[in-house]
Write a protein that holds these residues in place. Structure first.
Motif, PDB file in Angstrom:
ATOM      1  N   VAL A  69       0.829  -1.208   0.000  1.00 45.61           N
ATOM      2  CA  VAL A  69       0.000   0.000   0.000  1.00 45.61           C
ATOM      3  C   VAL A  69       0.865   1.260   0.000  1.00 45.61           C
ATOM      4  O   VAL A  69       0.421   2.335  -0.423  1.00 45.61           O
ATOM      5  N   GLU A  70       2.118   1.131   0.410  1.00 45.10           N
ATOM      6  CA  GLU A  70       3.051   2.259   0.366  1.00 45.10           C
ATOM      7  C   GLU A  70       3.905   2.234  -0.891  1.00 45.10           C
ATOM      8  O   GLU A  70       4.271   3.285  -1.415  1.00 45.10           O
ATOM      9  N   THR A  71       4.226   1.050  -1.382  1.00 44.69           N
ATOM     10  CA  THR A  71       5.159   0.947  -2.512  1.00 44.69           C
ATOM     11  C   THR A  71       4.469   0.787  -3.861  1.00 44.69           C
ATOM     12  O   THR A  71       4.977   1.228  -4.886  1.00 44.69           O
ATOM     13  N   ASN A  72       3.309   0.131  -3.872  1.00 43.68           N
ATOM     14  CA  ASN A  72       2.568  -0.078  -5.117  1.00 43.68           C
ATOM     15  C   ASN A  72       1.078  -0.106  -4.800  1.00 43.68           C
ATOM     16  O   ASN A  72       0.448  -1.164  -4.787  1.00 43.68           O
ATOM     17  N   PRO A  73       0.481   1.066  -4.563  1.00 42.49           N
ATOM     18  CA  PRO A  73      -0.908   1.121  -4.092  1.00 42.49           C
ATOM     19  C   PRO A  73      -1.911   0.441  -5.016  1.00 42.49           C
ATOM     20  O   PRO A  73      -2.864  -0.175  -4.550  1.00 42.49           O
ATOM     21  N   SER A  74      -1.722   0.565  -6.335  1.00 44.44           N
ATOM     22  CA  SER A  74      -2.675  -0.049  -7.262  1.00 44.44           C
ATOM     23  C   SER A  74      -2.656  -1.574  -7.145  1.00 44.44           C
ATOM     24  O   SER A  74      -3.703  -2.217  -7.168  1.00 44.44           O
ATOM     25  N   ALA A  75      -1.464  -2.149  -7.013  1.00 39.51           N
ATOM     26  CA  ALA A  75      -1.372  -3.602  -6.830  1.00 39.51           C
ATOM     27  C   ALA A  75      -2.041  -4.011  -5.526  1.00 39.51           C
ATOM     28  O   ALA A  75      -2.777  -5.009  -5.474  1.00 39.51           O
ATOM     29  N   ALA A  76      -1.799  -3.259  -4.471  1.00 41.53           N
ATOM     30  CA  ALA A  76      -2.398  -3.570  -3.177  1.00 41.53           C
ATOM     31  C   ALA A  76      -3.919  -3.534  -3.253  1.00 41.53           C
ATOM     32  O   ALA A  76      -4.612  -4.317  -2.591  1.00 41.53           O
ATOM     33  N   PHE A  77      -4.442  -2.632  -4.064  1.00 37.10           N
ATOM     34  CA  PHE A  77      -5.892  -2.497  -4.147  1.00 37.10           C
ATOM     35  C   PHE A  77      -6.519  -3.586  -5.003  1.00 37.10           C
ATOM     36  O   PHE A  77      -7.543  -4.170  -4.628  1.00 37.10           O
ATOM     37  N   TYR A  78      -5.931  -3.908  -6.134  1.00 38.11           N
ATOM     38  CA  TYR A  78      -6.601  -4.729  -7.143  1.00 38.11           C
ATOM     39  C   TYR A  78      -6.258  -6.220  -7.117  1.00 38.11           C
ATOM     40  O   TYR A  78      -7.049  -7.030  -7.599  1.00 38.11           O
ATOM     41  N   LEU A  79      -5.109  -6.601  -6.593  1.00 39.83           N
ATOM     42  CA  LEU A  79      -4.628  -7.965  -6.829  1.00 39.83           C
ATOM     43  C   LEU A  79      -4.867  -8.887  -5.638  1.00 39.83           C
ATOM     44  O   LEU A  79      -4.769  -8.478  -4.477  1.00 39.83           O
ATOM     45  N   LEU A  80      -5.131 -10.149  -5.931  1.00 32.89           N
ATOM     46  CA  LEU A  80      -5.499 -11.136  -4.917  1.00 32.89           C
ATOM     47  C   LEU A  80      -4.474 -11.315  -3.807  1.00 32.89           C
ATOM     48  O   LEU A  80      -4.867 -11.418  -2.633  1.00 32.89           O
TER      49      LEU A  80
ATOM     50  N   THR B 244      -7.282   7.684   1.910  1.00 31.91           N
ATOM     51  CA  THR B 244      -6.831   6.731   2.916  1.00 31.91           C
ATOM     52  C   THR B 244      -6.061   5.600   2.235  1.00 31.91           C
ATOM     53  O   THR B 244      -6.588   4.972   1.309  1.00 31.91           O
ATOM     54  N   PRO B 245      -4.823   5.335   2.640  1.00 32.12           N
ATOM     55  CA  PRO B 245      -4.076   4.222   2.024  1.00 32.12           C
ATOM     56  C   PRO B 245      -4.859   2.915   2.180  1.00 32.12           C
ATOM     57  O   PRO B 245      -5.226   2.556   3.303  1.00 32.12           O
TER      58      PRO B 245
ATOM     59  N   SER C 173       7.531  12.578  -4.118  1.00 34.23           N
ATOM     60  CA  SER C 173       6.182  12.422  -4.643  1.00 34.23           C
ATOM     61  C   SER C 173       5.527  11.160  -4.119  1.00 34.23           C
ATOM     62  O   SER C 173       6.154  10.108  -4.039  1.00 34.23           O
ATOM     63  N   ARG C 174       4.233  11.288  -3.779  1.00 38.32           N
ATOM     64  CA  ARG C 174       3.471  10.126  -3.333  1.00 38.32           C
ATOM     65  C   ARG C 174       2.877   9.344  -4.502  1.00 38.32           C
ATOM     66  O   ARG C 174       2.361   8.255  -4.310  1.00 38.32           O
ATOM     67  N   VAL C 175       2.920   9.903  -5.677  1.00 38.12           N
ATOM     68  CA  VAL C 175       2.286   9.265  -6.823  1.00 38.12           C
ATOM     69  C   VAL C 175       3.135   9.479  -8.063  1.00 38.12           C
ATOM     70  O   VAL C 175       3.802  10.501  -8.212  1.00 38.12           O
ATOM     71  N   HIS C 176       3.125   8.516  -8.953  1.00 42.27           N
ATOM     72  CA  HIS C 176       3.826   8.568 -10.243  1.00 42.27           C
ATOM     73  C   HIS C 176       5.335   8.532 -10.096  1.00 42.27           C
ATOM     74  O   HIS C 176       6.006   7.659 -10.614  1.00 42.27           O
ATOM     75  N   ALA C 177       5.885   9.551  -9.413  1.00 40.34           N
ATOM     76  CA  ALA C 177       7.322   9.783  -9.515  1.00 40.34           C
ATOM     77  C   ALA C 177       8.058   9.247  -8.298  1.00 40.34           C
ATOM     78  O   ALA C 177       8.392   9.983  -7.379  1.00 40.34           O
ATOM     79  N   SER C 178       8.323   7.957  -8.300  1.00 40.93           N
ATOM     80  CA  SER C 178       9.041   7.373  -7.168  1.00 40.93           C
ATOM     81  C   SER C 178      10.478   7.880  -7.100  1.00 40.93           C
ATOM     82  O   SER C 178      11.111   7.828  -6.053  1.00 40.93           O
ATOM     83  N   GLN C 179      11.009   8.366  -8.238  1.00 40.26           N
ATOM     84  CA  GLN C 179      12.384   8.855  -8.279  1.00 40.26           C
ATOM     85  C   GLN C 179      12.445  10.369  -8.464  1.00 40.26           C
ATOM     86  O   GLN C 179      13.408  10.895  -8.998  1.00 40.26           O
ATOM     87  N   CYS C 180      11.418  11.053  -8.009  1.00 41.89           N
ATOM     88  CA  CYS C 180      11.326  12.494  -8.233  1.00 41.89           C
ATOM     89  C   CYS C 180      12.529  13.236  -7.658  1.00 41.89           C
ATOM     90  O   CYS C 180      13.127  14.085  -8.313  1.00 41.89           O
TER      91      CYS C 180
END
Length: 649
Positions: free
Chosen positions: A188-199, A248-249, A459-466
């Motif tokens: 949820v901190e490193t890859n929020p979309s995966a945490a939300f969608y994947l089994l 909310t994460p 950045s909290r979104v998109h740019a992990s290497q901002c």
């Protein structure tokens, strides 16, 4: 979402389903106060886990469990209604959806019918993003997660049972719950979309339902204890529904609140509770699967028609959901289930396969249905303006999949005349800068998606290497030169949050230091200091130009324009007022002015070129000036060429 109730009907489970589906529906329709209604899906997961574990384990104990019969029982309840929804959407889309939207619908139907749509949506925008309201089957992601769970759980428990019986089954459930929860908290901190969608990141929620059944299967609480536990459970559920929101994460640790709430209600096992067993909730719970399936396309339709904030349309949408849910339950869900139940397992499987094949072929056909005259040409042209972007966008705009030191893009020919630095907003207008410099030479682009050019910004979104990208920019440009640097970023969005529906709606996208929970005031304070530091460091070596924030429309301009042409058969002016612009962007103007004075930089103001008569336009002369809600299109950015031209004279 449907599940199959055990032979002994449990009113608490059915009532809890009603709470869950009502929370989800009211959240999706945007009813005030239900900002955390998405937690209803987590409650569904707990219920499904309890029921599936009960069916599998009791079957294994009696030596009567059949994987084929188990999956058939799920399929005959779930798939026919889903197939009917998909076919209805295909018919609707033929008459109302532009080709781009219709083809996307077909793609999503392919994934939904195969129960893999969660992986498709994972690869696209986040669940809370504005683009989610254009996906007619977005809600099918949870069905896909459940179906994948239905496939894997019996296989795991059957292997465990053969290994060491009941003890191995319990160990397997505990291990899955623990590992999945740890993964969820991490992802949820490193890859929020995966945490939300994947089994793998959701399995713990379902397995927790199985564990509560395991613990309570031979236990019976006193009446007083049951009441207290149930009330505590609903207290947690209501805390999630009314206390959480899209920022909310999720799921992670926060999901423990509704999950634990559901666990407590199920553990209480009260069959005469007014909170779960009253007639209204009983009926809503019974038709909850059909309600869930049909409500989301209605939500998307309201957004498509531009009426998602109209109270009358919202009420009408909720009423239509109830009607369609009831009709769907009676005439599709139950009738198909009973009809299929009359066949042998083999014959019923072929019938279901035939349904699947018909839906899939129909959906695939949408990729080849670009038929002239299906919709008015003006609607199709307006829709296509969503792709009026820089042709080298994917090549030049860096993202988290790219190295921050990848070679910069050069636009034009001849000696370099300027360096444009920033995020996707800089990439959106780079061709106007290149056009302004065309007589003199070329322009260099250094852009990173979602990354404002500010020292120390994370950045909290998109740019992990901002932060690394910005340091690379400073290192590269910290050499004496007369070549100017033009800084263009979506600063207001970074500091105060996005104005469109998004997980970071009105929530800062960037933060400084190690405090990821900085408030808007904290972020702005640090931003003012760090931006001045950034501009002054660059100004030691080169001329620096700061571009004011571009106006942000409240809607996706090409899509709203196309849909208005489709529904109202007329052109619609899309704009915001200059007053609204200044209310949102004034703090950024002040910070830019402060940096310009302190560092000797100059400010470029796009408003005279994009705004007139007190309005900042999103459309002009029958064209969209934006390719979404905030990125200026290739057509629109040419209006800014006169602003950049003086830099090269």
């Amino acid at each position: 979402m449907s599940g199959v109730l055990p032979k002994k009907f449990r009113y608490d489970i059915n009532g809890l389903r009603a709470w869950a589906v009502v929370a989800v529906i009211l959240f999706h329709f945007g009813v005030p106060g239900f900002a955390g209604g998405f937690a209803g899906v987590d409650i569904f997961f707990v219920i499904s886990g309890l029921l599936m574990t009960q069916i599998i384990v009791t079957g294994l104990e009696s030596n009567s469990f059949s994987f084929g019969r188990f999956m058939f029982a799920r399929a005959k309840r779930i798939f026919p209604t889903l197939a009917a929804l998909c076919l209805v959407l295909l018919v609707f889309g033929w008459f109302w959806l532009p080709t781009l939207d219709y083809q996307k619908l077909g793609t999503h139907i392919v994934g939904a019918a195969l129960f893999i749509s969660n992986h498709k949506f994972y690869s696209e925008a986040g669940y809370f993003d504005a683009a989610s309201y254009e996906k007619w089957l977005l809600h099918s992601w949870s069905l896909s997660v459940e179906w994948q769970f239905y496939l894997l759980l019996p296989l795991v428990l059957m292997l465990a049972w053969r290994w060491r019986g009941k003890q191995a089954v319990l160990f397997s459930l505990l291990a899955i719950a623990f590992v999945s929860f740890v993964l969820s908290v991490y992802a949820v901190e490193t890859n929020p979309s995966a945490a939300f969608y994947l089994l793998p990141f959701r399995a713990w929620e379902m397995v927790s339902g199985g564990l509560v059944w395991w613990v309570m299967r031979h236990q019976r609480l006193s009446q007083t204890a049951s009441k207290v536990i149930e009330l505590c459970g609903f207290g947690l559920i209501l805390t999630a529904i009314f206390g959480f929101n899209g920022a909310t994460p999720w799921p992670g640790g926060y999901a423990l609140v509704p999950v634990l709430g559901a666990i407590l209600v199920l553990a209480a096992n009260r069959q005469v509770s007014p909170l779960t067993a009253n007639p209204l909730l009983a009926r809503v719970g019974l038709i909850s699967y059909s309600l869930y399936l049909w409500h989301w396309p209605i939500v998307v339709f309201l957004a498509y028609a531009g009426e998602q904030s109209n109270p009358i349309w919202i009420v009408a949408g909720i009423l239509l959901t109830l009607i369609l849910g009831e009709l769907s339950y009676r005439f599709i869900e139950m009738r198909c289930s009973n009809w299929l139940g009359q066949f042998s397992l083999k014959k019923a499987a072929w019938v279901l396969f035939g349904m699947l094949l018909f839906v899939e072929l129909s959906a695939v056909a949408t990729r080849h249905m670009d038929i002239e005259g299906r919709l008015p040409q003006v609607v199709e042209q307006a829709s296509q303006e969503s792709f009026d972007r820089h042709p080298r966008l994917e090549e030049c705009l860096l993202s988290s999949e790219r190295n921050v030191t990848d070679p910069s893009c050069i636009h034009g020919n001849g000696e370099v005349q300027a360096v444009v630095v920033g995020d996707s907003h800089a990439n959106a207008v780079i061709s106007s800068v290149a056009l302004a410099a065309a007589d003199k030479g070329s322009v260099v682009e250094m852009t990173y998606n979602g990354c404002s050019t500010v020292i120390g910004a994370k950045s909290r979104v998109h740019a992990s290497q901002c932060e690394q990208f910005n340091q690379h920019v400073l290192d590269t440009l910290s050499t004496p030169s007369e070549i100017p640097v033009i800084l263009i970023s979506r600063l207001t969005g970074s500091v105060f949050g996005y104005n469109e529906p998004h997980a970071f709606h009105n929530t800062p996208v960037i933060y400084f230091g190690e405090n990821t929970e900085q408030t808007r005031d904290d972020v702005y304070r640090d931003f003012v200091i760090k931006q001045t530091e950034t501009v002054c460091q660059l100004s030691q070596y080169r001329p620096v130009y700061l571009v004011r924030p571009f106006p942000e429309m409240d809607v996706d301009v090409p899509k709203v324009r196309a849909r208005h042409l489709m529904f109202a058969k007329s052109e619609r002016d899309i704009f915001i007022t200059e007053q609204a612009y200044m209310r949102r962007h004034a703090p950024i103007w002040q910070a830019q002015d402060q940096a310009a004075v302190a560092c000797g930089a100059k400010v470029l103001n796009p408003l005279p070129y994009l705004c007139s008569n007190g309005q900042c336009m999103g459309t002009k002369d029958g064209h969209s000036l934006y390719y979404d809600s905030n990125h200026i299109s290739e057509y629109g950015n040419k209006l800014l060429t006169p602003m950049f031209k003086p830099l090269f004279q």
